[in-house]
Design a protein around this motif. Structure first.
Motif, short mmCIF file in Angstrom:
data_model
loop_
_atom_site.label_atom_id
_atom_site.label_comp_id
_atom_site.label_asym_id
_atom_site.label_seq_id
_atom_site.Cartn_x
_atom_site.Cartn_y
_atom_site.Cartn_z
N ALA A 88 0.91 -1.23 0.08
CA ALA A 88 0.06 -0.13 0.03
C ALA A 88 0.87 1.07 0.20
O ALA A 88 1.69 1.51 0.87
N TRP A 89 0.84 2.13 -1.15
CA TRP A 89 1.59 3.26 -1.24
C TRP A 89 0.51 4.30 -0.77
O TRP A 89 -0.37 4.38 -1.47
N SER A 90 0.64 5.02 0.30
CA SER A 90 -0.18 6.18 0.74
C SER A 90 0.51 7.16 1.33
O SER A 90 1.51 7.21 1.87
N SER A 94 -4.50 6.55 -1.83
CA SER A 94 -3.63 5.34 -1.56
C SER A 94 -3.97 4.52 -2.96
O SER A 94 -4.99 4.61 -3.64
N ASN A 95 -2.80 3.64 -3.23
CA ASN A 95 -2.76 2.55 -4.10
C ASN A 95 -2.31 1.49 -3.55
O ASN A 95 -1.20 1.47 -2.96
N LEU A 96 -3.07 0.28 -3.78
CA LEU A 96 -2.59 -1.04 -3.29
C LEU A 96 -2.17 -1.60 -4.37
O LEU A 96 -3.04 -2.04 -5.42
N TYR A 97 -0.99 -2.03 -4.74
CA TYR A 97 -0.23 -2.56 -5.97
C TYR A 97 -0.02 -4.15 -5.52
O TYR A 97 0.57 -4.43 -4.26
N GLN A 98 -0.14 -5.01 -6.68
CA GLN A 98 0.22 -6.27 -6.28
C GLN A 98 1.37 -6.64 -7.41
O GLN A 98 1.44 -6.41 -8.38
N GLU A 115 -8.93 7.36 0.61
CA GLU A 115 -8.50 6.93 1.91
C GLU A 115 -7.09 6.74 1.94
O GLU A 115 -6.80 6.13 0.96
N ASN A 116 -6.47 6.93 3.00
CA ASN A 116 -4.99 6.26 3.06
C ASN A 116 -5.06 4.83 3.79
O ASN A 116 -5.88 4.73 4.76
N ILE A 117 -4.55 4.00 3.10
CA ILE A 117 -4.50 2.34 3.46
C ILE A 117 -3.23 2.47 4.45
O ILE A 117 -2.27 2.83 4.12
N ASN A 118 -3.58 2.14 5.76
CA ASN A 118 -2.57 2.16 6.76
C ASN A 118 -1.77 0.68 6.59
O ASN A 118 -0.58 0.64 6.85
N ASP A 119 -2.91 -0.25 6.92
CA ASP A 119 -2.15 -1.69 7.20
C ASP A 119 -2.78 -2.49 6.20
O ASP A 119 -4.18 -2.50 5.90
N VAL A 120 -2.10 -3.54 5.88
CA VAL A 120 -2.68 -4.80 5.08
C VAL A 120 -2.32 -5.98 5.77
O VAL A 120 -1.23 -6.16 6.20
N ASN A 131 -6.82 -1.56 6.65
CA ASN A 131 -7.15 -0.43 7.79
C ASN A 131 -6.79 0.88 7.15
O ASN A 131 -5.74 1.22 6.45
N VAL A 132 -7.73 1.72 7.21
CA VAL A 132 -7.57 3.15 6.60
C VAL A 132 -7.96 4.32 7.59
O VAL A 132 -8.56 4.13 8.43
N HIS A 133 -7.34 5.44 6.87
CA HIS A 133 -7.61 6.58 7.62
C HIS A 133 -7.91 7.96 6.52
O HIS A 133 -7.33 7.44 5.22
N LYS A 134 -8.63 8.71 6.97
CA LYS A 134 -8.78 10.03 5.96
C LYS A 134 -8.42 11.36 6.51
O LYS A 134 -8.96 11.41 7.61
N ASN A 135 -7.32 12.21 6.08
CA ASN A 135 -7.13 13.41 6.39
C ASN A 135 -6.67 13.24 8.13
O ASN A 135 -6.95 13.98 8.81
N GLY A 136 -5.84 12.18 8.13
CA GLY A 136 -5.30 11.83 9.60
C GLY A 136 -6.28 11.43 10.44
O GLY A 136 -5.70 11.35 11.87
N ASN A 137 -7.34 10.93 10.30
CA ASN A 137 -8.53 10.57 11.09
C ASN A 137 -8.47 9.17 10.90
O ASN A 137 -8.94 8.86 9.82
N PRO A 138 -8.26 8.24 11.98
CA PRO A 138 -8.67 6.80 11.69
C PRO A 138 -10.11 6.63 11.24
O PRO A 138 -10.84 7.55 11.74
N SER A 139 -10.26 5.82 10.38
CA SER A 139 -11.65 5.55 9.74
C SER A 139 -12.41 4.54 10.72
O SER A 139 -11.85 3.82 11.47
N THR A 140 -13.70 4.56 10.52
CA THR A 140 -14.50 3.85 11.37
C THR A 140 -14.87 2.48 10.46
O THR A 140 -15.87 1.69 10.68
N ARG A 141 -13.99 2.28 9.47
CA ARG A 141 -14.38 1.20 8.39
C ARG A 141 -13.17 0.27 8.25
O ARG A 141 -11.94 0.90 8.20
N ILE A 142 -13.44 -0.76 7.80
CA ILE A 142 -12.52 -1.91 7.37
C ILE A 142 -12.77 -2.31 6.30
O ILE A 142 -13.78 -2.71 5.88
N HIS A 143 -11.96 -2.53 5.31
CA HIS A 143 -12.04 -2.90 3.96
C HIS A 143 -11.28 -4.55 3.66
O HIS A 143 -10.43 -4.72 4.54
N VAL A 144 -11.93 -5.21 2.68
CA VAL A 144 -11.28 -6.59 2.51
C VAL A 144 -11.14 -6.45 0.77
O VAL A 144 -11.90 -6.07 0.04
N VAL A 145 -10.01 -7.13 0.47
CA VAL A 145 -9.83 -7.87 -0.89
C VAL A 145 -10.14 -9.31 -0.78
O VAL A 145 -9.34 -9.73 -0.32
N LYS A 146 -11.08 -9.67 -1.42
CA LYS A 146 -11.72 -11.08 -1.55
C LYS A 146 -10.88 -11.99 -2.19
O LYS A 146 -10.95 -13.16 -2.10
#
Length: 185
Positions: A88-90, A94-98, A115-120, A131-146
């Motif tokens: 994750a380059w953020s 952000s861009n998550l590259y494979q 959003e900034n991708i913090n942790d993969v 795990n993401v954040h936006k504008n320095g604030n941790p997000s209330t959402r978690i995302h998945v790559v299935k």
């Protein structure tokens, strides 16, 4: 160090051509023959071979930025099949590259996000969680790559929200620390 039930060996110190210092995320593949490291502070991500019998790290390969505006590597994880590694380059976005391991130099963009991708993190269910954040604030959402074994993480629908955290809570900037990969004996 080789750790056994009743002892810990002397350290093995490897010198690699790119010895950059200041490591952030550090993961191994499933059989323990490769290591992937990133440094948010120093803007680099690399892949290494690891000889788990003698502890030597070798063959440093730079996981290059795919585009000039990719700023800082944050999260890093191997795909479940160990045929690619995700970075994750953020910073502002952000861009998550494979990165293909077998066809080194081949890069696919799995996720682009405002959003900034913090942790993969690779989970035991075979999914990658972000795990993401936006504008320095941790997000209330978690995302998945299935479909992390598929090229580009499975295409344009690679990322989905999987959880909205309860009011007043957030994901912080990192997932909890635990051993997420096993290098075998």
């Amino acid at each position: 160090f080789l750790v056994k039930p009743n002892s810990i060996s002397e350290p093995v110190i490897s010198t690699v051509a790119s010895n950059r210092g200041d490591v952030g995320d550090f993961v191994s593949n499933h059989d323990g023959t490769m290591l992937a490291l990133s440094s948010y502070a120093n803007d680099w991500a690399e892949l290494y071979d690891f000889d788990k019998k003698c502890g030597i790290v070798s063959n440093a390969r730079n996981l290059k930025k795919a585009q000039d505006f990719d700023d800082k590597p944050h999260g890093i994880s191997f795909a479940p099949d160990d045929e690619s590694v995700y970075v994750a380059w953020s910073y502002q976005k952000s861009n998550l590259y494979q990165y293909s391991i077998k066809n080194f130099g081949s890069i696919s963009n799995a996720v682009s996000s405002q959003e900034n991708i913090n942790d993969v993190m690779l989970s035991i269910d075979g999914n990658l969680y972000l795990n993401v954040h936006k504008n320095g604030n941790p997000s209330t959402r978690i995302h998945v790559v299935k479909n992390p074994n598929s090229q580009g993480g499975g295409g344009t629908r690679a990322i989905e929200d999987i959880a909205t955290l309860p009011l007043g809570t957030n994901g912080g900037f990192e997932f909890p620390s635990f051993i997420s990969s096993h290098t075998g004996g």
